[in-house]
Design a protein around this motif. Structure first.
Motif, mmCIF file in Angstrom:
data_model
loop_
_atom_site.group_PDB
_atom_site.id
_atom_site.type_symbol
_atom_site.label_atom_id
_atom_site.label_comp_id
_atom_site.label_asym_id
_atom_site.label_seq_id
_atom_site.Cartn_x
_atom_site.Cartn_y
_atom_site.Cartn_z
ATOM 1 N N VAL A 1 0.860 -1.187 0.000
ATOM 2 C CA VAL A 1 0.000 0.000 0.000
ATOM 3 C C VAL A 1 0.896 1.237 0.000
ATOM 4 O O VAL A 1 1.855 1.319 0.780
ATOM 5 C CB VAL A 1 -0.922 0.030 1.231
ATOM 6 C CG1 VAL A 1 -1.702 1.335 1.295
ATOM 7 C CG2 VAL A 1 -1.877 -1.162 1.217
ATOM 8 N N ARG A 2 0.610 2.195 -0.848
ATOM 9 C CA ARG A 2 1.377 3.447 -0.895
ATOM 10 C C ARG A 2 0.784 4.412 0.125
ATOM 11 O O ARG A 2 -0.231 5.071 -0.123
ATOM 12 C CB ARG A 2 1.375 4.036 -2.290
ATOM 13 C CG ARG A 2 2.160 5.340 -2.403
ATOM 14 C CD ARG A 2 2.871 5.474 -3.716
ATOM 15 N NE ARG A 2 3.918 4.468 -3.873
ATOM 16 C CZ ARG A 2 4.748 4.413 -4.914
ATOM 17 N NH1 ARG A 2 4.666 5.299 -5.887
ATOM 18 N NH2 ARG A 2 5.673 3.465 -4.980
ATOM 19 N N ALA A 3 1.429 4.506 1.289
ATOM 20 C CA ALA A 3 0.927 5.362 2.361
ATOM 21 C C ALA A 3 1.236 6.831 2.109
ATOM 22 O O ALA A 3 0.440 7.708 2.458
ATOM 23 C CB ALA A 3 1.523 4.915 3.695
ATOM 24 N N LEU A 4 2.399 7.116 1.528
ATOM 25 C CA LEU A 4 2.778 8.476 1.158
ATOM 26 C C LEU A 4 3.184 8.476 -0.302
ATOM 27 O O LEU A 4 3.991 7.644 -0.734
ATOM 28 C CB LEU A 4 3.936 8.983 2.027
ATOM 29 C CG LEU A 4 3.679 9.093 3.527
ATOM 30 C CD1 LEU A 4 4.946 9.536 4.253
ATOM 31 C CD2 LEU A 4 2.533 10.056 3.821
ATOM 32 N N LYS B 1 -1.855 10.492 7.285
ATOM 33 C CA LYS B 1 -1.383 11.485 8.256
ATOM 34 C C LYS B 1 -0.416 10.867 9.269
ATOM 35 O O LYS B 1 0.630 11.439 9.573
ATOM 36 C CB LYS B 1 -2.569 12.122 8.991
ATOM 37 C CG LYS B 1 -3.574 12.824 8.088
ATOM 38 C CD LYS B 1 -4.618 13.594 8.864
ATOM 39 C CE LYS B 1 -5.390 12.732 9.851
ATOM 40 N NZ LYS B 1 -6.166 11.663 9.184
ATOM 41 N N SER B 2 -0.760 9.714 9.815
ATOM 42 C CA SER B 2 0.120 9.066 10.793
ATOM 43 C C SER B 2 1.427 8.624 10.142
ATOM 44 O O SER B 2 2.497 8.696 10.763
ATOM 45 C CB SER B 2 -0.584 7.865 11.432
ATOM 46 O OG SER B 2 -1.700 8.292 12.197
ATOM 47 N N SER B 3 1.359 8.191 8.891
ATOM 48 C CA SER B 3 2.580 7.806 8.174
ATOM 49 C C SER B 3 3.485 9.019 7.979
ATOM 50 O O SER B 3 4.720 8.903 8.059
ATOM 51 C CB SER B 3 2.220 7.197 6.814
ATOM 52 O OG SER B 3 1.527 5.973 6.979
ATOM 53 N N LEU B 4 2.884 10.177 7.735
ATOM 54 C CA LEU B 4 3.676 11.405 7.594
ATOM 55 C C LEU B 4 4.432 11.702 8.877
ATOM 56 O O LEU B 4 5.636 12.004 8.851
ATOM 57 C CB LEU B 4 2.748 12.567 7.235
ATOM 58 C CG LEU B 4 3.405 13.943 7.131
ATOM 59 C CD1 LEU B 4 4.387 13.979 5.974
ATOM 60 C CD2 LEU B 4 2.343 15.027 6.960
ATOM 61 N N LEU B 5 3.772 11.619 10.026
ATOM 62 C CA LEU B 5 4.447 11.853 11.299
ATOM 63 C C LEU B 5 5.533 10.812 11.541
ATOM 64 O O LEU B 5 6.603 11.129 12.066
ATOM 65 C CB LEU B 5 3.438 11.818 12.448
ATOM 66 C CG LEU B 5 2.508 13.015 12.621
ATOM 67 C CD1 LEU B 5 1.726 12.880 13.926
ATOM 68 C CD2 LEU B 5 3.261 14.341 12.605
ATOM 69 N N ALA B 6 5.262 9.563 11.182
ATOM 70 C CA ALA B 6 6.244 8.501 11.402
ATOM 71 C C ALA B 6 7.521 8.740 10.601
ATOM 72 O O ALA B 6 8.639 8.532 11.103
ATOM 73 C CB ALA B 6 5.640 7.143 11.041
ATOM 74 N N VAL B 7 7.382 9.186 9.365
ATOM 75 C CA VAL B 7 8.564 9.466 8.539
ATOM 76 C C VAL B 7 9.284 10.713 9.045
ATOM 77 O O VAL B 7 10.517 10.736 9.165
ATOM 78 C CB VAL B 7 8.159 9.622 7.060
ATOM 79 C CG1 VAL B 7 9.309 10.202 6.244
ATOM 80 C CG2 VAL B 7 7.749 8.272 6.491
ATOM 81 N N ALA B 8 8.527 11.756 9.361
ATOM 82 C CA ALA B 8 9.147 12.989 9.863
ATOM 83 C C ALA B 8 9.851 12.753 11.194
ATOM 84 O O ALA B 8 10.863 13.400 11.493
ATOM 85 C CB ALA B 8 8.096 14.083 10.012
ATOM 86 N N GLY B 9 9.341 11.816 12.001
ATOM 87 C CA GLY B 9 9.914 11.534 13.308
ATOM 88 C C GLY B 9 10.925 10.414 13.326
ATOM 89 O O GLY B 9 11.324 9.948 14.399
#
Length: 242
Positions: A38-41, A64-72
């Motif tokens: 699955v392409r999350a971002l 949205k949660s995937s974005l935070l996970a990558v940024a963090g």
């Protein structure tokens, strides 16, 4: 008349510009393998400057949660560039990522995520010790979030809004350039939600911290400098949010 700056002046001006607190370029995150992938971002680019407060809205499952996970640095992107405070971090190994995260990124979770056995002051002291600072005085930070009189109280003795305030103070202990905030008002009523997000905006301006907040609560978006919308893994500036 020559209106172009002299080379030395131009170099000084370039050096004076602070690095973005967060700079994502064409980030892709695929979850799963093969046909189940699955392409999350999907080619996400985002730049947040020091002191800027950005909110991301969007339906559940939009990424949205995937974005935070990558940024963090909790998930490594499949491709693309992730820079935090000018440092490329997408290729860091687990140990280096954990150390960088501890020193450069603060997290605020839905329910404060405090340790039940520790007082408000000790929550901050522990965060500081993990980063090598054993001399932290928690009182100034607790005062900054209006919790100095509750320094000796444990989480079960605090309201939901108070726990979030302690969580914000803890996230600021190491003066990170970037603060990642995950649904901070999910368990709060409308008044306390406004107080908590207003406090985040205040601290972002006070400490020059960039804030990236994921939220479903459209009532608090007036505190934010930018509003972005995520749909099906793609991120764009929100034209309008009802």
């Amino acid at each position: 008349m020559n209106v172009n700056p002299a080379p030395s002046t131009l170099a000084q001006s370039t050096r004076a510009q602070p690095a973005p607190a967060l700079d994502l370029t064409d980030v892709v995150l695929d979850l799963g393998d093969g046909e189940a992938s699955v392409r999350a971002l999907d080619s996400v680019s985002l730049r947040i400057e020091p002191g800027e407060f950005a909110a991301v809205v969007g339906p559940s499952g939009s990424g949205k949660s995937s974005l935070l996970a990558v940024a963090g640095l909790l998930s490594a992107p499949t491709s693309g560039s992730v820079r935090v405070h000018g440092t490329e971090v997408s290729g860091l190994g687990p140990g280096a990522a954990a150390r960088f995260r501890l020193e450069n990124i603060g997290f605020v979770f839905q329910s404060g995520n405090l340790i039940p056995a520790l007082t408000a002051a000790d929550q901050l002291r522990l965060a500081a010790r993990l980063a090598g600072n054993r001399r932290l005085d928690p009182e100034p930070l607790l005062r900054a979030v209006g919790m100095e009189r509750r320094a000796g109280h444990r989480p079960e003795q605090l309201s939901g809004g108070e726990r979030q305030r302690v969580g914000i103070a803890r996230a600021l202990v190491n003066r990170p350039p970037l603060l990642l905030v995950d649904e901070p008002t999910a368990a709060l009523d409308r008044r306390r939600s406004a107080e908590v997000v207003g406090l985040l905006a205040e601290q972002a301006a006070r400490f020059g911290v960039a804030v990236l907040m994921v939220t479903h609560d459209h009532d608090v978006l007036g505190h934010c400098d930018r509003i972005l919308e995520m749909v099906d893994g793609r991120l764009a500036e929100a034209a309008a949010v009802a």
